[in-house]
Design a protein around this motif. Sequence first.
Motif, PDB file in Angstrom:
ATOM      1  N   ALA A 192     -71.935   3.249  34.608  1.00 25.06           N
ATOM      2  CA  ALA A 192     -73.374   2.989  34.536  1.00 25.06           C
ATOM      3  C   ALA A 192     -74.139   3.823  35.554  1.00 25.06           C
ATOM      4  CB  ALA A 192     -73.647   1.502  34.763  1.00 25.06           C
ATOM      5  N   LEU A 193     -75.336   4.204  35.156  1.00 23.12           N
ATOM      6  CA  LEU A 193     -76.180   5.019  36.019  1.00 23.12           C
ATOM      7  C   LEU A 193     -77.000   4.180  36.983  1.00 23.12           C
ATOM      8  CD1 LEU A 193     -77.405   7.529  33.298  1.00 23.12           C
ATOM      9  CD2 LEU A 193     -75.575   7.852  34.981  1.00 23.12           C
ATOM     10  N   SER A 194     -77.089   2.890  36.716  1.00 16.50           N
ATOM     11  CA  SER A 194     -77.867   2.004  37.584  1.00 16.50           C
ATOM     12  C   SER A 194     -77.286   0.593  37.487  1.00 16.50           C
ATOM     13  CB  SER A 194     -79.336   1.976  37.146  1.00 16.50           C
ATOM     14  OG  SER A 194     -79.435   1.353  35.870  1.00 16.50           O
ATOM     15  N   LYS A 195     -77.705  -0.256  38.422  1.00 10.42           N
ATOM     16  CA  LYS A 195     -77.267  -1.650  38.383  1.00 10.42           C
ATOM     17  C   LYS A 195     -77.774  -2.331  37.117  1.00 10.42           C
ATOM     18  CE  LYS A 195     -76.974  -5.925  40.962  1.00 10.42           C
ATOM     19  NZ  LYS A 195     -77.167  -6.606  42.226  1.00 10.42           N
ATOM     20  N   LYS A 196     -78.993  -2.009  36.725  1.00 10.30           N
ATOM     21  CA  LYS A 196     -79.573  -2.584  35.509  1.00 10.30           C
ATOM     22  C   LYS A 196     -78.724  -2.220  34.286  1.00 10.30           C
ATOM     23  CE  LYS A 196     -83.860  -2.721  32.858  1.00 10.30           C
ATOM     24  NZ  LYS A 196     -85.230  -2.233  32.730  1.00 10.30           N
ATOM     25  N   ASP A 197     -78.326  -0.963  34.202  1.00  9.25           N
ATOM     26  CA  ASP A 197     -77.472  -0.500  33.106  1.00  9.25           C
ATOM     27  C   ASP A 197     -76.114  -1.207  33.148  1.00  9.25           C
ATOM     28  OD1 ASP A 197     -76.674   1.050  30.870  1.00  9.25           O
ATOM     29  OD2 ASP A 197     -75.797   2.583  32.181  1.00  9.25           O
ATOM     30  N   PHE A 198     -75.547  -1.339  34.342  1.00  6.86           N
ATOM     31  CA  PHE A 198     -74.270  -2.042  34.506  1.00  6.86           C
ATOM     32  C   PHE A 198     -74.374  -3.474  33.981  1.00  6.86           C
ATOM     33  CE2 PHE A 198     -71.680  -4.959  37.066  1.00  6.86           C
ATOM     34  CZ  PHE A 198     -70.412  -4.478  36.781  1.00  6.86           C
TER      35      PHE A 198
END
Length: 114
Positions: free
Chosen positions: A53-59
């Motif tokens: 993931a590119l960000s925590k939100k994406d994760f």
Amino acid sequence: MKYDLEERSYKFAADVREFVGKLGNSISVVEDGKQVIRSSGSVAANYIEANDALSKKDFLYRIKICRKESKESVLFLRLLDVSSNEIYTNKQEELIKEATELMKIFGTILHKSK
């Protein structure tokens, strides 16, 4: 740790494919089998995506999908009628248990990531 769960989710998807492949060709087995193959594969694929993931939100989004697809796998595994074969019934129960455990693991990851 992430690689163990990657392998575990892969093994779940592979085991589902092997199980469905041994079942008959009734309309319900074919349709429910397709669905559980898709959802189990989605668990594994989305977990791999979560790890990249590119960000925590994406994760978190990918982990939510993993949890959702695990739940869906439980549903379609339960719908597969294998009641006439004890060996298949036992394998079905094992796969349902694994899908449920994966669902709980992804839920815990979500809870601890907030």
